[in-house]
Scaffold this active site. Structure first.
Site, mmCIF file in Angstrom:
data_model
loop_
_atom_site.group_PDB
_atom_site.id
_atom_site.type_symbol
_atom_site.label_atom_id
_atom_site.label_comp_id
_atom_site.label_asym_id
_atom_site.label_seq_id
_atom_site.Cartn_x
_atom_site.Cartn_y
_atom_site.Cartn_z
ATOM 1 N N HIS A 177 70.156 34.123 38.542
ATOM 2 C CA HIS A 177 70.560 33.483 37.343
ATOM 3 C C HIS A 177 69.823 32.571 36.700
ATOM 4 C CE1 HIS A 177 73.459 31.006 34.984
ATOM 5 N NE2 HIS A 177 74.208 31.919 34.806
ATOM 6 N N VAL A 179 69.890 29.382 35.829
ATOM 7 C CA VAL A 179 69.912 28.133 36.323
ATOM 8 C C VAL A 179 69.282 28.055 37.613
ATOM 9 C CG1 VAL A 179 71.753 27.077 35.079
ATOM 10 C CG2 VAL A 179 72.337 27.960 37.288
ATOM 11 N N LYS A 180 68.950 29.075 38.275
ATOM 12 C CA LYS A 180 68.299 29.046 39.703
ATOM 13 C C LYS A 180 66.915 28.915 39.926
ATOM 14 C CE LYS A 180 72.435 30.008 41.803
ATOM 15 N NZ LYS A 180 73.392 30.149 40.745
ATOM 16 N N HIS A 181 66.305 29.079 40.871
ATOM 17 C CA HIS A 181 64.812 28.687 40.936
ATOM 18 C C HIS A 181 63.846 29.661 40.109
ATOM 19 C CE1 HIS A 181 66.685 26.590 43.952
ATOM 20 N NE2 HIS A 181 65.571 25.931 44.203
#
Ligand SMILES: Cc1ncc(COP(=O)(O)O)c(C=O)c1O
Length: 379
Positions: A177, A179-181
């Site tokens: 997603h 917002v992930k790394h």
């Protein structure tokens, strides 16, 4: 507004996606395997199974472990609901374990109390980016037919006693997603060293069909068999192209997240009402989130007011997470009541997630710290 998380998309990402769009394969083509191999290698696992969300990764993991009605799955109270929803999809019963107050990771002592003859799996959520105590959980599971799923959606690149996240559990799940790394817009992956489990999950993500379009084209056949009820959880080639390009930056982005966290820790060391979550000395933290606990006894405002103050100042603070069993679905379906996990409930009234992403500037970070520090003057 300074958001709590933000993706980074560069020219190379766009070029990689454009190349995929111009190729013969938009969905399950060669880039799926390329992305699976590259991400699995980064994390030190043998097999990767790409799917179209972290939630689908958790669902595939539950199916691979054959979770069925009547089975209990232990999940920490503080996590995103998908960690336990996945057990419910398969008819399992989520049983909530409490968390450690300093880390908000699943507490092995609480897990020990929640294990019954029906326990089939433990979901070890690597909350905020720090691995759970996998050795302690493994010791509890050993010899009892209990399998461990690492919900590592927050923690690619973190380590536990020198071992990489992705190698610590029977199955490890990841989310891509924004917002992930690293991002594939939506997307996820399950890592494992077990080739049979991986083959099962590849079938599961494709309706439960024993071959895919590309493999049938290669072998010159049209027939296939649907051997179980699966889902369409396929991650398209175009999105895998983005994942492959993003992965090249992952180590650099992890280093930047860790540097930002160290700087926050240093600046908050002098602020008595702010307690950043602890990272255990035997672990490294991938810092998906930077979470603080407010010592409300030293403030005249509650967390709600603190959150509003940051929002009004243009800071996109957030709260990760309310105890999952507070959600009305869990109350109504399973009858869970407040008081089930006291550490999780106490933490929920005190936590705030502050901005954390690799391009957060030092001046923006200084502003966040200054604004948090102002809380002491509010009433
Ligand atoms: C701990 C955890 N598990 C699972 C998920 C689900 O991932 P996705 O949003 O890719 O379905 C998330 C994503 O927010 C998460 O934070």
């Amino acid at each position: 507004m300074i958001p709590y998380g933000r993706q980074i998309i560069g020219d190379e990402d766009i070029a990689s996606v454009t190349e995929a769009l111009r190729s013969a394969w938009l969905t399950t083509g060669p880039r799926v395997g390329d992305f699976e191999r590259a991400f699995a290698e980064f994390c030190g696992a043998n097999e990767g199974v790409a799917v179209n969300s972290g939630t689908a990764a958790l669902h595939a993991a539950m199916r691979a472990l054959n979770i069925r009605p009547g089975d209990e799955v232990i999940v920490p109270a503080i996590t995103f609901a998908a960690s336990s929803n996945a057990a419910v999809y398969e008819g399992g019963t989520p049983v909530f374990a409490d968390v450690e107050p300093e880390t908000l990771l699943i507490d092995p002592a609480s897990v020990n109390q929640k294990i019954t003859a029906r326990t089939r799996a433990i979901v070890a959520v690597d909350y905020a980016g720090q691995p759970a105590d996998h050795d302690a959980l493994r010791a509890l599971a050993a010899g009892r037919g209990i399998r461990i799923i690492a919900d590592a959606c927050h923690a690619p690149g973190a380590t536990y006693k020198g071992r990489k996240v992705g190698t610590l559990a029977d199955l490890s799940t990841f989310s891509f997603h924004p917002v992930k790394h690293l991002t594939t817009c939506e997307g996820g992956m399950v890592l494992t060293d077990d080739a049979d489990l991986a083959a099962h999950m590849r079938r599961f993500r494709n309706h439960g069909i024993d071959s895919d379009h590309r493999s049938r084209e290669t072998s010159g056949t049209f027939s296939y068999d649907m051997v179980e009820l699966g889902y369409n959880y396929r991650l398209p080639d175009v999105q895998c192209a983005l994942g492959i390009a993003q992965l090249k930056h992952l180590q650099d982005w992890l280093d930047k997240r860790q540097a930002i966290a160290a700087r926050y820790d240093e600046m908050f060391a002098d602020v008595p009402f702010v307690r950043p979550l602890a990272t255990r000395p035997d672990r490294t933290n991938a810092y998906h989130l930077y979470v603080i606990r407010l010592d409300l006894g030293r403030l005249k405002v509650d967390r709600r007011r603190a959150f509003d103050h940051l929002k009004a100042a243009g800071i996109g603070a957030n709260v990760h997470y309310a105890p999952v069993y507070h959600h009305s679905f869990y109350r109504e379906r399973f009858g869970y009541q407040p008081g089930l996990c006291p550490n999780a409930e106490a933490a929920y009234s005190e936590i705030l997630t502050l901005p954390m992403f690799p391009t957060l500037s030092e001046s923006d970070q200084d502003y966040v710290v200054r604004t948090v520090t102002e809380l002491k003057h509010l009433s």
